[in-house]
Design a protein around this motif. Sequence first.
Motif, short mmCIF file in Angstrom:
data_model
loop_
_atom_site.label_atom_id
_atom_site.label_comp_id
_atom_site.label_asym_id
_atom_site.label_seq_id
_atom_site.Cartn_x
_atom_site.Cartn_y
_atom_site.Cartn_z
N LEU A 4 0.82 -1.21 0.00
CA LEU A 4 0.00 0.00 0.00
C LEU A 4 0.85 1.26 0.00
CD1 LEU A 4 -2.72 1.47 0.22
CD2 LEU A 4 -2.60 1.16 2.71
N LEU A 40 -1.07 -5.24 -2.90
CA LEU A 40 -0.73 -4.32 -3.98
C LEU A 40 0.75 -4.40 -4.33
CD1 LEU A 40 -2.65 -1.13 -2.75
CD2 LEU A 40 -3.32 -2.61 -4.64
N PHE A 55 -9.45 2.63 -8.05
CA PHE A 55 -9.80 3.47 -6.91
C PHE A 55 -10.37 2.57 -5.82
CE2 PHE A 55 -9.27 6.54 -10.10
CZ PHE A 55 -9.24 7.81 -9.55
N VAL A 56 -9.91 2.77 -4.61
CA VAL A 56 -10.36 1.95 -3.48
C VAL A 56 -11.15 2.85 -2.52
CG1 VAL A 56 -9.66 0.38 -1.65
CG2 VAL A 56 -8.27 0.56 -3.72
N THR A 107 -1.90 2.61 -11.53
CA THR A 107 -2.38 3.69 -10.67
C THR A 107 -3.34 3.13 -9.64
OG1 THR A 107 -2.22 5.26 -12.51
CG2 THR A 107 -3.54 5.92 -10.60
N VAL A 108 -3.09 3.42 -8.36
CA VAL A 108 -3.98 3.01 -7.28
C VAL A 108 -4.26 4.23 -6.42
CG1 VAL A 108 -4.32 1.53 -5.27
CG2 VAL A 108 -3.07 0.65 -7.25
N VAL A 109 -5.54 4.58 -6.28
CA VAL A 109 -5.95 5.73 -5.48
C VAL A 109 -6.72 5.23 -4.26
CG1 VAL A 109 -7.12 7.96 -5.49
CG2 VAL A 109 -6.15 7.05 -7.62
N TRP A 110 -6.27 5.62 -3.07
CA TRP A 110 -6.83 5.10 -1.81
C TRP A 110 -7.73 6.14 -1.18
CZ3 TRP A 110 -6.24 0.18 -0.14
CH2 TRP A 110 -6.62 -0.12 1.17
N GLN A 162 2.63 1.77 -3.51
CA GLN A 162 1.90 1.80 -4.77
C GLN A 162 0.74 2.81 -4.81
OE1 GLN A 162 2.99 0.05 -7.35
NE2 GLN A 162 4.62 -0.80 -6.08
N ALA A 163 0.19 3.18 -3.68
CA ALA A 163 -1.04 3.98 -3.69
C ALA A 163 -0.79 5.45 -3.38
CB ALA A 163 -2.04 3.39 -2.69
N VAL A 200 -2.31 -6.29 -8.23
CA VAL A 200 -3.48 -6.19 -7.36
C VAL A 200 -4.08 -7.57 -7.14
CG1 VAL A 200 -5.78 -5.22 -7.10
CG2 VAL A 200 -3.97 -3.87 -8.19
#
Length: 439
Positions: free
Chosen positions: A126, A247, A170-171, A264-267, A129-130, A252
Amino acid sequence: MANQERVPRVLILGAGYAGLYAACRLQSKLRSDEASVTVVDPRPYMTYQSLLPEAGAGTVEPRHVVAPLRALLPKCQVLSGHVIDIDPEGRSVTVRMPDENIEHLGYDLLVLSVGSVSKVFPVPGLADQAVGFSTLEEAVYLRNHVLSRLDQAASTLDPERRAKFLTFMFVGGGFAGIEALGEIEDMARFAVRRYYPAIDPSEMRWVLVEAADRIMPEVSRSLADYAVEVLRQRGIDIRMETMVDSLEDGHVALSDGTEFDAGTVVWTTGVEPEPVVSTSVLPQDSLGRVACLPSLQVEGWPAIFAAGDCAAIPDPAGDEPDATCPPTAQHAVRQGKLVADNIRAVLRGKRIRRFTYRSPGSVATLGLHQGVAEVYGWRLKGWPAWALHRAYHLSQLPTANRKARVLADWLLDAGFPRQAVALGELHAPRREFVEQARR
């Protein structure tokens, strides 16, 4: 000098919605000989967070969604620093300044409005990557990052790398996550169609992961379902009752067994109070927020007031007897104003008031010309909701200066195509110079 020392010291920690409005009201309502007001915040500006998705998408200039504290608070002392300790018994606060120097600030009355930080979980990978989406810096970074991924995808011949660059996840399906997803996806789709002929829009993969069985709990189920339908019609893969297991290295792994690579990972899974709250001796509720009385005073500490995301304030409009106010800007603004009024009452020996407020509803954008709204029982969808979203937030922006600049941004965006260019150098401005100097 002796008279100055006798002036009560009001210390405001945090200049978000609650802290800024408390400071503005105090400087306008108090005489200079009644109290001195000091505001401490890590940033020298207040961010209007409701417009962060549009700042990230490029429809609003990022500088126009922030308000400089020193311009708004000419009668207050403004200090840029990070609060690291609160000593209520000694009436002192420890602050780490930008140069790492430690200062100890005393107070007679304290306003705790330090806000919140992103809520995170122990997910492998996390931190590496996020990116979150709660600050202006994160919004600008995400915009540049997404556009740079389009550049990389258009420049590689490796199909696996291309697929990873064009996968965006997106999480969290609350307001923050849905609005960010809607605006950023809208921006990327426009950019691909206009500037990236080598990329077919269908190659982009957008995924939303939500642990609950619905998105946007702030609105009715019917509006939430409508938002899901709109997003799915745009090709967004929405997975509810699903969690992120890993992640690592951009790979993922979801709880439903799905695995894929994402560039791309958006938390955006929610927020929790600033760590300084949890480490303090102040009473806290089950969510780690400071336990407050209806007067906004901290339980057991009458010289300390709290407001905003970090405060658990009884909500008389709630459905449950022990309901607390939700962490919304609407509540924070009104709490900040009441904090100022109650501090003025304390200084003048008058009665303080209890916090009462019933929210008229919520508005959210799903991208350009799309939105949902629930106001005074009325439910709006599509363009009317989107227009109401813009009208409401334009009216709530602090200062006529900000209002005019944001309105100008919207008018220009309506008449001219968006500018879709990645300025990644903003995040490492000295890199090229340092490499040249070291040769």
